[in-house]
Design a protein around this motif. Structure first.
Motif, PDB file in Angstrom:
ATOM      1  N   ILE A  42       0.857  -1.189   0.000  1.00 37.48           N
ATOM      2  CA  ILE A  42       0.000   0.000   0.000  1.00 37.48           C
ATOM      3  C   ILE A  42       0.894   1.239   0.000  1.00 37.48           C
ATOM      4  CG2 ILE A  42      -1.870   1.222   1.180  1.00 37.48           C
ATOM      5  CD1 ILE A  42      -2.515  -1.398   2.640  1.00 37.48           C
ATOM      6  N   PRO A  43       0.687   2.183  -0.929  1.00 39.56           N
ATOM      7  CA  PRO A  43       1.507   3.408  -0.929  1.00 39.56           C
ATOM      8  C   PRO A  43       1.386   4.145   0.401  1.00 39.56           C
ATOM      9  CG  PRO A  43       0.233   3.237  -2.956  1.00 39.56           C
ATOM     10  CD  PRO A  43      -0.285   2.158  -2.043  1.00 39.56           C
ATOM     11  N   ARG A  44       2.476   4.738   0.854  1.00 36.10           N
ATOM     12  CA  ARG A  44       2.489   5.406   2.159  1.00 36.10           C
ATOM     13  C   ARG A  44       1.423   6.499   2.250  1.00 36.10           C
ATOM     14  NH1 ARG A  44       7.114   5.654   5.800  1.00 36.10           N
ATOM     15  NH2 ARG A  44       6.590   7.005   7.576  1.00 36.10           N
ATOM     16  N   GLY A  45       1.163   7.186   1.146  1.00 30.12           N
ATOM     17  CA  GLY A  45       0.156   8.235   1.147  1.00 30.12           C
ATOM     18  C   GLY A  45      -1.248   7.709   1.299  1.00 30.12           C
ATOM     19  N   GLN A  46      -1.427   6.397   1.149  1.00 29.23           N
ATOM     20  CA  GLN A  46      -2.726   5.770   1.309  1.00 29.23           C
ATOM     21  C   GLN A  46      -2.785   4.896   2.564  1.00 29.23           C
ATOM     22  OE1 GLN A  46      -2.927   5.471  -3.539  1.00 29.23           O
ATOM     23  NE2 GLN A  46      -3.704   3.724  -2.387  1.00 29.23           N
ATOM     24  N   ILE A  47      -1.771   4.996   3.409  1.00 30.36           N
ATOM     25  CA  ILE A  47      -1.761   4.288   4.687  1.00 30.36           C
ATOM     26  C   ILE A  47      -2.163   5.286   5.773  1.00 30.36           C
ATOM     27  CG2 ILE A  47      -0.354   3.051   6.373  1.00 30.36           C
ATOM     28  CD1 ILE A  47       1.459   2.172   4.068  1.00 30.36           C
ATOM     29  N   MET A  48      -3.164   4.944   6.557  1.00 24.25           N
ATOM     30  CA  MET A  48      -3.659   5.838   7.596  1.00 24.25           C
ATOM     31  C   MET A  48      -2.574   6.165   8.620  1.00 24.25           C
ATOM     32  SD  MET A  48      -7.404   4.113   8.280  1.00 24.25           S
ATOM     33  CE  MET A  48      -6.728   2.435   8.331  1.00 24.25           C
ATOM     34  N   LYS A  49      -2.659   7.357   9.184  1.00 22.42           N
ATOM     35  CA  LYS A  49      -1.675   7.772  10.181  1.00 22.42           C
ATOM     36  C   LYS A  49      -1.651   6.835  11.383  1.00 22.42           C
ATOM     37  CE  LYS A  49      -0.656  12.598   9.351  1.00 22.42           C
ATOM     38  NZ  LYS A  49      -0.528  13.942   9.956  1.00 22.42           N
ATOM     39  N   GLU A  50      -2.783   6.258  11.746  1.00 18.94           N
ATOM     40  CA  GLU A  50      -2.788   5.365  12.899  1.00 18.94           C
ATOM     41  C   GLU A  50      -1.942   4.122  12.657  1.00 18.94           C
ATOM     42  OE1 GLU A  50      -6.300   2.423  13.399  1.00 18.94           O
ATOM     43  OE2 GLU A  50      -7.250   4.316  12.810  1.00 18.94           O
ATOM     44  N   LEU A  51      -1.631   3.839  11.372  1.00 16.91           N
ATOM     45  CA  LEU A  51      -0.761   2.723  11.027  1.00 16.91           C
ATOM     46  C   LEU A  51       0.659   3.190  10.708  1.00 16.91           C
ATOM     47  CD1 LEU A  51      -3.154   0.585   8.773  1.00 16.91           C
ATOM     48  CD2 LEU A  51      -2.736   0.389  11.224  1.00 16.91           C
ATOM     49  N   GLY A  52       0.908   4.479  10.871  1.00 17.00           N
ATOM     50  CA  GLY A  52       2.239   4.998  10.611  1.00 17.00           C
ATOM     51  C   GLY A  52       2.402   5.636   9.251  1.00 17.00           C
ATOM     52  N   GLY A  53       1.314   5.725   8.483  1.00 11.95           N
ATOM     53  CA  GLY A  53       1.385   6.320   7.151  1.00 11.95           C
ATOM     54  C   GLY A  53       1.125   7.811   7.176  1.00 11.95           C
ATOM     55  N   ASP A  54       0.856   8.348   5.984  1.00 12.71           N
ATOM     56  CA  ASP A  54       0.689   9.800   5.848  1.00 12.71           C
ATOM     57  C   ASP A  54      -0.762  10.234   5.646  1.00 12.71           C
ATOM     58  OD1 ASP A  54       3.436  10.020   6.034  1.00 12.71           O
ATOM     59  OD2 ASP A  54       3.743   9.965   3.862  1.00 12.71           O
ATOM     60  N   GLU A  55      -1.672   9.280   5.464  1.00  6.86           N
ATOM     61  CA  GLU A  55      -3.059   9.659   5.174  1.00  6.86           C
ATOM     62  C   GLU A  55      -3.773  10.134   6.434  1.00  6.86           C
ATOM     63  OE1 GLU A  55      -6.941   8.040   2.699  1.00  6.86           O
ATOM     64  OE2 GLU A  55      -5.708   6.621   3.795  1.00  6.86           O
ATOM     65  N   GLU A  56      -4.505  11.220   6.302  1.00  4.54           N
ATOM     66  CA  GLU A  56      -5.186  11.838   7.444  1.00  4.54           C
ATOM     67  C   GLU A  56      -6.451  11.098   7.869  1.00  4.54           C
ATOM     68  OE1 GLU A  56      -4.177  14.247   9.241  1.00  4.54           O
ATOM     69  OE2 GLU A  56      -2.506  15.072   8.076  1.00  4.54           O
ATOM     70  N   TYR A  57      -6.911  10.144   7.070  1.00  5.57           N
ATOM     71  CA  TYR A  57      -8.205   9.504   7.320  1.00  5.57           C
ATOM     72  C   TYR A  57      -8.291   8.869   8.706  1.00  5.57           C
ATOM     73  CZ  TYR A  57     -12.165   6.316   6.811  1.00  5.57           C
ATOM     74  OH  TYR A  57     -13.337   5.638   6.987  1.00  5.57           O
ATOM     75  N   GLU A  58      -9.413   9.107   9.369  1.00  3.93           N
ATOM     76  CA  GLU A  58      -9.745   8.441  10.620  1.00  3.93           C
ATOM     77  C   GLU A  58     -11.147   7.858  10.486  1.00  3.93           C
ATOM     78  OE1 GLU A  58      -9.383  10.836  14.079  1.00  3.93           O
ATOM     79  OE2 GLU A  58      -7.325  11.467  13.647  1.00  3.93           O
ATOM     80  N   TYR A  59     -11.293   6.613  10.866  1.00  7.48           N
ATOM     81  CA  TYR A  59     -12.605   5.975  10.755  1.00  7.48           C
ATOM     82  C   TYR A  59     -13.605   6.640  11.692  1.00  7.48           C
ATOM     83  CZ  TYR A  59     -16.364   2.575  11.013  1.00  7.48           C
ATOM     84  OH  TYR A  59     -17.608   1.969  10.983  1.00  7.48           O
ATOM     85  N   SER A  60     -14.777   6.919  11.142  1.00  8.35           N
ATOM     86  CA  SER A  60     -15.873   7.462  11.938  1.00  8.35           C
ATOM     87  C   SER A  60     -17.169   6.964  11.337  1.00  8.35           C
ATOM     88  CB  SER A  60     -15.850   8.998  11.935  1.00  8.35           C
ATOM     89  OG  SER A  60     -16.943   9.522  12.667  1.00  8.35           O
ATOM     90  N   TYR A  61     -17.974   6.290  12.135  1.00 12.56           N
ATOM     91  CA  TYR A  61     -19.211   5.718  11.615  1.00 12.56           C
ATOM     92  C   TYR A  61     -20.293   6.776  11.460  1.00 12.56           C
ATOM     93  CZ  TYR A  61     -23.290   2.760  11.042  1.00 12.56           C
ATOM     94  OH  TYR A  61     -24.440   2.189  10.551  1.00 12.56           O
ATOM     95  N   ILE A  62     -20.950   6.768  10.310  1.00 13.73           N
ATOM     96  CA  ILE A  62     -22.081   7.655  10.039  1.00 13.73           C
ATOM     97  C   ILE A  62     -23.362   6.865  10.280  1.00 13.73           C
ATOM     98  CG2 ILE A  62     -23.220   9.118   8.328  1.00 13.73           C
ATOM     99  CD1 ILE A  62     -20.517   9.249   6.846  1.00 13.73           C
ATOM    100  N   GLU A  63     -24.168   7.315  11.210  1.00 10.76           N
ATOM    101  CA  GLU A  63     -25.384   6.590  11.590  1.00 10.76           C
ATOM    102  C   GLU A  63     -26.403   6.550  10.439  1.00 10.76           C
ATOM    103  OE1 GLU A  63     -26.162   5.172  14.700  1.00 10.76           O
ATOM    104  OE2 GLU A  63     -24.067   5.529  15.276  1.00 10.76           O
TER     105      GLU A  63
END
Length: 452
Positions: free
Chosen positions: A333-354
């Motif tokens: 997985i490219p580093r820019g597509q790895i979430m920051k919580e896994l040590g990558g650079d992507e800002e995405y954080e999981y949040s459930y939409i009801e």
């Protein structure tokens, strides 16, 4: 560069593979009660043969695929000597999940019409050839073994898991309602369990790997044995796999699973759902795994992995890879597509939409749903007719056009038969089958709102 169609898929078959596909289609239509004579006369549905009793029709259509053929291609007198086994040696060797028994149960308990309906319900937006080819590849092009696997999968979907008439049609909104007091007892508990897993983000889809395959992240630390019932864990697993299917578009027909083992402890280990997941991918969703990435596994996982590896089919085991840090994970997985919580650079954080009240309003329009189902029934009939001609050596260019029309029909039908999901609310899954893997990210990065 655009991904190329992998081998063994529609449009990329060797002559030998195409012959195997034709053979499997011939047996499939035969077991569904769609005969050559019926197709040539324009009658393609088993239910149209009103003059035969149900018992006669079921016996003929179910046994004919095992009859020996004479030189003219018609059924000989030695017909079903193999029915007690109903499998080849190859299928028996591949029967660790009990599919031979399920196959026999399917033939004994379902009419040809029901077997046919189960197949076309399973097809959804896929090219019908692509579905058969999954089973053929999984069974190394052994047609009868692939048939056992496919029919038993249909039985599992309809009689055991109720994939399309319960899990997907009720979806998140029903679980949301049940958890809020719309149900009592076991149903309320299952609704609460289902919603708890969605809200915590125990497992979710986000982004793609280097091959363009959708990534499903499993945060193992969030699982505790006994917190959710076995039934709710299985329902959630099937729901996630089926929802992931909605994100596959040719030539991408597999997904990647990332098991995030960060902060893993023995309290998180639970073999029962692991076994169920293995069965799903090996028996009921063949050729659906692109790769499995185990990330930051601690040393205590080594002994566990030895046990799990022993349960895996060698082909599946070969797709499992370990990455101890983000540098190693970048191989897939490219580093820019790895979430920051896994040590990558992507800002995405999981949040459930009801779920939103009324988001499944279209499901109430049963007349439009039935209209689309009737249209689909007609397309299926035409596709089966073309396929019978194709298996007999005739040109059947119309099959490809009909397969495309079946896909288009499914996406029109989709909001009437599949409850909206998190990924519909996120904008990943859009109307008419539109797919936007990074909807918010792309909008922010390209600044499309500001472009004239």
């Amino acid at each position: 560069m655009a991904a190329q169609m992998p081998p063994g898929r529609p449009g990329n078959l060797t002559p030998e593979q195409e012959e195997k596909l034709k053979e499997m289609w011939a047996q499939t239509l035969d077991i569904f009660g769609v005969s050559r004579d019926e197709a040539n006369s324009g009658i393609a549905t088993p239910s149209s043969k009103r003059s035969e009793s149900p018992d006669v029709k079921k016996k003929k259509s179910r046994l004919s695929m095992f009859r020996k053929k004479d030189k003219s291609g018609t059924a000989g007198e030695e017909d079903h000597n193999n029915m007690n086994g109903a499998t080849t040696t190859s299928s028996t060797e591949n029967d660790k999940h009990g599919q031979t028994k399920a196959y026999r149960e399917a033939l004994a308990s379902h009419t040809p019409d029901e077997l046919r309906d189960a197949f076309w319900s399973m097809t959804k937006h896929d090219h019908p050839d692509a579905l058969l080819l999954r089973f053929l590849r999984a069974r190394k092009w052994d047609v009868q073994a692939a048939m056992v696997m496919m029919i038993s999968t249909g039985h599992w979907r309809v009689a055991e898991m109720h994939v399309d008439d319960d899990i997907m049609v009720k979806g998140e909104e029903q679980a949301w309602r049940d958890s809020r007091g719309g149900a009592t007892g076991g149903a309320k508990k299952e609704g609460e369990d289902f919603m708890a897993q969605l809200r915590m983000g125990k497992s979710f889809f986000h982004g793609v790997d280097r091959e363009g395959r959708p990534c499903c992240y499993v945060r193992v630390r969030l699982h505790r044995g006994g917190e959710q019932t076995e039934a709710s864990l299985e329902r959630f697993t099937v729901y996630l796999i089926e929802t992931g299917r909605m994100m596959l578009r040719p030539p991408i027909d597999t997904a990647t699973i990332v098991f995030d083992m960060t902060d893993f402890s023995m309290a998180n280990m639970d073999y029962t759902p692991v076994k169920f997941m293995i069965k799903c991918f090996e028996a009921n969703y063949p050729e659906s795994l692109g790769s499995v990435l185990v990330y930051k596994a601690p040393w205590i996982f080594n002994a566990i992995w030895k046990v799990i590896r022993g349960w895996l089919d060698p082909v599946v085991a070969s797709k499992v890879h370990f990455a101890s840090n983000v540098e190693e994970l970048q191989e897939w997985i490219p580093r820019g597509q790895i979430m920051k919580e896994l040590g990558g650079d992507e800002e995405y954080e999981y949040s459930y939409i009801e779920p939103v009240e009324g988001e499944n309003q279209q499901m109430l329009d049963t007349s439009r749903r039935d209209e689309l189902l009737e249209e689909r029934k007609g397309l299926v009939k035409y596709f089966e007719n073309e396929t019978v001609a194709w298996t007999q050596g005739e040109e059947a260019d119309g099959r490809m056009r009909l397969a495309q029309r079946l896909t288009e029909n499914y996406w029109q039908l989709d909001p009437y038969v599949r409850a909206r999901s998190l990924y519909d609310r996120q904008g990943v899954l859009g109307p008419g089958g539109k797919l936007e893997i990074y909807p918010k990210k792309e909008k922010a990065e390209t600044g499309t709102d500001d472009v004239d």
